[in-house]
Design a protein around this motif. Structure first.
Motif, mmCIF file in Angstrom:
data_model
loop_
_atom_site.group_PDB
_atom_site.id
_atom_site.type_symbol
_atom_site.label_atom_id
_atom_site.label_comp_id
_atom_site.label_asym_id
_atom_site.label_seq_id
_atom_site.Cartn_x
_atom_site.Cartn_y
_atom_site.Cartn_z
ATOM 1 N N ARG A 51 6.569 122.069 114.695
ATOM 2 C CA ARG A 51 6.516 121.088 113.621
ATOM 3 C C ARG A 51 7.590 120.012 113.774
ATOM 4 N NH1 ARG A 51 6.701 125.154 108.599
ATOM 5 N NH2 ARG A 51 8.510 125.776 109.864
ATOM 6 N N TYR A 326 4.412 119.327 104.968
ATOM 7 C CA TYR A 326 4.330 119.021 106.404
ATOM 8 C C TYR A 326 2.928 118.548 106.781
ATOM 9 C CZ TYR A 326 3.694 119.821 111.377
ATOM 10 O OH TYR A 326 3.350 119.663 112.700
ATOM 11 N N ASN A 327 1.908 119.227 106.298
ATOM 12 C CA ASN A 327 0.528 118.862 106.656
ATOM 13 C C ASN A 327 0.182 117.447 106.208
ATOM 14 O OD1 ASN A 327 0.026 121.310 107.892
ATOM 15 N ND2 ASN A 327 -0.814 122.265 106.046
ATOM 16 N N ASP A 328 0.654 117.083 105.018
ATOM 17 C CA ASP A 328 0.395 115.719 104.539
ATOM 18 C C ASP A 328 1.126 114.687 105.390
ATOM 19 O OD1 ASP A 328 -1.310 116.483 102.536
ATOM 20 O OD2 ASP A 328 0.212 116.489 100.959
ATOM 21 N N GLN A 331 -0.755 114.284 108.563
ATOM 22 C CA GLN A 331 -2.055 113.639 108.349
ATOM 23 C C GLN A 331 -1.905 112.132 108.127
ATOM 24 O OE1 GLN A 331 -4.410 115.288 105.164
ATOM 25 N NE2 GLN A 331 -5.849 113.576 105.159
#
Length: 365
Positions: A51, A326-328, A331
């Protein structure tokens, strides 16, 4: 946070070889004789995390700083260590200072590597160290029991302490580890000052031969069954090969090595991540043009506590935490885009930080 994981085991099981492989800041002497490691070696290790690399590619910072964990190579223990045999007293003092234990167990045959304990037997090896730690803990518990028994006759509050100690003594006397009691709250407070050895979380490394790197062998399978019974994890690896991988300078060289042995990543990565999780730690990130950095906190910490690992002033003057998952972030590819799309949240003092959060703290000086 200076949390430490101690690498322990009987002599000549591959402890120092593992430490040499895992450490990026220190090298232990690995030799084929007892008590090669006397003073504990300490190495600070980067925690592998894809990450932070992904965030760095998006932000393009001046520098990237991963989070770290410390590994300690502790002298090999022998039967009778609880009574001072070998370097027992030093071993037990060193292990008392660490936060978790990686127990390396020999799961390979090699007549050239000394073994005083007879035939290869991972369960017996595990039990030798378990027993020595249990005996030392029992000694500590019984001493406090004697004091607590006298005290609760004049101070009723001490009766709870005494009852917890009795349970611990009975548990240890049955050849069981304190972590299996699953004590909570004031029960833990009753034994906190003892720093019990068998209370520490543990994971096992099955040091196998080259042929068993991917599949394991009969020894590692036996160890897995024993570890499963106590709710512990086993990492199967060949410590010598891991040491060789760690010495390769380029990623291309490492990829060739992985291909040769059918690996997708170093076993060390699995070990480091497992040790990190064993300590119940999570990671949050700060991401700016000067620096993308990973920060270590305990699972369950609220935003002000999480801010304190950057600086204590951040906790004292905490106002809010600008938060992006983190995913946002991945993205939408930037903080600005997350803000525009409503993916940036404002969290207060009661917010429990989640693994992978990208945070920006607002605070009063």
């Amino acid at each position: 946070m200076a949390l430490q994981v101690g690498i322990v085991g009987l002599p000549n099981v591959g402890k120092s070889t593992l430490f040499n492989a895992v450490s990026n800041s220190a090298k232990a002497q690995a030799s084929n004789y007892r008590f090669c490691t006397i003073e504990p070696n300490v190495g600070q290790v980067d925690v592998p995390d894809e990450r932070i690399d992904a965030l760095a590619k998006l932000v393009q910072p001046d520098r990237t700083v991963p989070t770290t964990i410390e590994f300690v190579d502790i002298a090999g223990l022998v039967k009778g260590a609880s009574k001072g045999e070998g370097l027992g007293n030093k071993f037990l003092a060193n292990i008392r200072e660490v936060d978790a234990i990686v127990h390396v167990i020999r799961c390979f045959e090699d007549e050239n590597i000394l073994r005083d304990e007879g035939d290869i037997n991972p369960i017996s090896d595990k039990e030798i160290i378990d027993t020595e730690l249990q005996l030392k803990d029992l000694e500590s518990v019984e001493k406090k029991m004697q004091r607590a028994e006298k005290m609760f006759k004049v101070d009723p509050k001490q009766k709870v302490v005494y009852e917890v100690l009795v349970r611990c003594a009975e548990h240890l006397g049955q050849g069981k580890n304190i972590r299996g009691l699953q004590l909570e709250g004031e029960e833990l407070d009753a034994i906190a000052d003892l720093f019990l050895l068998t209370q520490k979380p543990v994971l096992y490394v099955a040091n196998v031969d080259e042929a068993a790197i991917l599949t394991g062998n009969k020894y590692s399978e036996a160890l897995k069954k024993a570890a499963h019974d106590e709710g512990a994890e086993v990492i199967v690896m060949n410590n010598s090969i891991e040491a060789q991988i760690s010495e390769l300078e380029t990623q291309d060289d490492k990829e060739l090595f992985f291909s040769e042995y059918g690996l997708t990543e170093p076993g060390l990565n699995r070990l480091i991540r497992a040790a990190y999780q064993l300590l119940n730690l999570i990671t949050y990130f700060t991401a700016g043009v000067q620096e993308v950095r990973a920060w270590t906190i305990h699972r369950g910490w609220k935003a002000p506590q999480a801010a304190s690992v950057i600086h204590t002033d951040f906790e004292k003057g905490f106002i809010k935490a600008e938060t992006i998952s983190y995913n946002d972030f991945v993205q939408y590819k930037s903080e600005a885009a997350c803000r525009e799309n409503g993916r940036l949240r404002i969290e207060g003092k009661e917010y429990v930080v989640q693994d992978g959060d990208v945070l920006h703290f607002r605070f009063n000086v």
